[in-house]
Write an enzyme that holds these catalytic residues in place. Structure first.
Site, PDB file in Angstrom:
ATOM      1  N   ARG A 104       0.313 -63.764 -18.255  1.00  0.00           N
ATOM      2  CA  ARG A 104       0.138 -62.318 -18.194  1.00  0.00           C
ATOM      3  C   ARG A 104      -1.083 -61.889 -18.988  1.00  0.00           C
ATOM      4  O   ARG A 104      -1.213 -62.211 -20.163  1.00  0.00           O
ATOM      5  CB  ARG A 104       1.390 -61.618 -18.733  1.00  0.00           C
ATOM      6  CG  ARG A 104       1.348 -60.117 -18.578  1.00  0.00           C
ATOM      7  CD  ARG A 104       2.659 -59.471 -18.970  1.00  0.00           C
ATOM      8  NE  ARG A 104       2.924 -59.596 -20.399  1.00  0.00           N
ATOM      9  CZ  ARG A 104       3.905 -58.974 -21.020  1.00  0.00           C
ATOM     10  NH1 ARG A 104       4.730 -58.209 -20.338  1.00  0.00           N
ATOM     11  NH2 ARG A 104       4.084 -59.118 -22.316  1.00  0.00           N
ATOM     12  N   THR A 108      -3.930 -55.821 -18.981  1.00  0.00           N
ATOM     13  CA  THR A 108      -3.495 -55.217 -17.713  1.00  0.00           C
ATOM     14  C   THR A 108      -2.016 -55.456 -17.423  1.00  0.00           C
ATOM     15  O   THR A 108      -1.440 -54.804 -16.543  1.00  0.00           O
ATOM     16  CB  THR A 108      -4.306 -55.790 -16.542  1.00  0.00           C
ATOM     17  OG1 THR A 108      -4.010 -57.190 -16.399  1.00  0.00           O
ATOM     18  CG2 THR A 108      -5.801 -55.614 -16.777  1.00  0.00           C
ATOM     19  N   ASP A 200       9.827 -62.964 -26.506  1.00  0.00           N
ATOM     20  CA  ASP A 200       9.032 -63.811 -25.610  1.00  0.00           C
ATOM     21  C   ASP A 200       9.773 -65.130 -25.401  1.00  0.00           C
ATOM     22  O   ASP A 200       9.870 -65.955 -26.316  1.00  0.00           O
ATOM     23  CB  ASP A 200       7.651 -64.065 -26.213  1.00  0.00           C
ATOM     24  CG  ASP A 200       6.718 -64.791 -25.254  1.00  0.00           C
ATOM     25  OD1 ASP A 200       7.069 -65.913 -24.817  1.00  0.00           O
ATOM     26  OD2 ASP A 200       5.651 -64.241 -24.934  1.00  0.00           O
ATOM     27  N   ASP A 203       7.757 -68.431 -26.135  1.00  0.00           N
ATOM     28  CA  ASP A 203       7.579 -68.699 -27.563  1.00  0.00           C
ATOM     29  C   ASP A 203       8.879 -69.190 -28.195  1.00  0.00           C
ATOM     30  O   ASP A 203       8.879 -70.094 -29.045  1.00  0.00           O
ATOM     31  CB  ASP A 203       7.115 -67.431 -28.293  1.00  0.00           C
ATOM     32  CG  ASP A 203       5.647 -67.118 -28.031  1.00  0.00           C
ATOM     33  OD1 ASP A 203       4.901 -68.050 -27.689  1.00  0.00           O
ATOM     34  OD2 ASP A 203       5.269 -65.949 -28.151  1.00  0.00           O
TER      35      ASP A 203
END
Length: 209
Positions: A104, A108, A200, A203
């Site tokens: 990602r 944006t 996340d 992660d």
């Protein structure tokens, strides 16, 4: 029309709660994700067709059921989707595995493709795309589109947690694809993370933060 399936078995809810806890470490997080993927795999493969097979038990001959010709492929969206593959392969050891690499763009929030490697006969298989988080839906939609470009017509999306925004995007762009999640969360925040979510997933799986 593809349907949304929320697989909220009590054991899945229990394990997901532990995964959400910020104090849960990478080892436990990985193991719980694999366990939930295995449990979800029972539902995502519930309608696989069966055929008869003649076998002989220690007692007598019989006609028994085996899974028919529909072959399976698991396609994780790298990198977090890898955390769900072993759970499914525990259930279906003969499933082939492809990989789609998307990340990602932090400005944006849109996905960028960097890798794609799929089984040669992918178009003949029931394809299960795995990605723990269905946030904006951008990565999932791109992955589905890439598979359709290669002739795939039987695709299912399997995620741990989905946001309403991501679910709506996938349903709008790929109405033929069924979505399987363990939970539908409240919304996305300004950084396009799922709320309440679990942070996340990549992660937390790989211990990179």
């Amino acid at each position: 029309m593809g349907q949304l399936h929320v697989i909220d078995h009590p054991m899945i809810q229990h394990k997901l709660t532990i995964m959400r806890d910020k104090e849960t470490g990478s080892k436990d997080f990985r193991e719980l994700l694999q366990e939930i993927a295995l449990l979800m795999g029972y539902e995502i493969t519930r309608d696989l067709p069966l055929e008869d097979k003649e076998i002989e038990t220690p007692i007598c001959k019989m006609t028994a059921k085996v899974v028919a010709g529909r072959k399976l492929a698991v396609v994780p969206i790298l990198r977090a989707g890898l955390g769900m593959v072993d759970g499914i392969r525990t259930l279906v050891p003969v499933a082939k595995v492809g990989h789609i690499g998307l990340y990602r763009n932090e400005q944006t929030h849109k996905p960028v493709v960097y890798y794609c490697k799929l089984p040669e006969d992918i178009q003949k298989r029931l394809v299960i795309i795995t990605d723990p988080m269905l946030a904006t839906g951008g990565s999932a939609c791109d992955a589905i589109a890439m598979l359709k470009e290669r002739g795939c017509h039987n695709i299912r999306l399997m995620c741990l947690v989905g946001a309403p925004e991501g679910i709506a995007k996938v349903q709008a762009e790929h109405p033929d694809v069924d979505i399987y999640v363990a939970a539908v969360d409240k919304c996305l925040n300004s950084d396009a993370y799922i709320v309440p979510g679990l942070g996340d997933a990549g992660d937390r799986i790989f211990g990179t933060k």
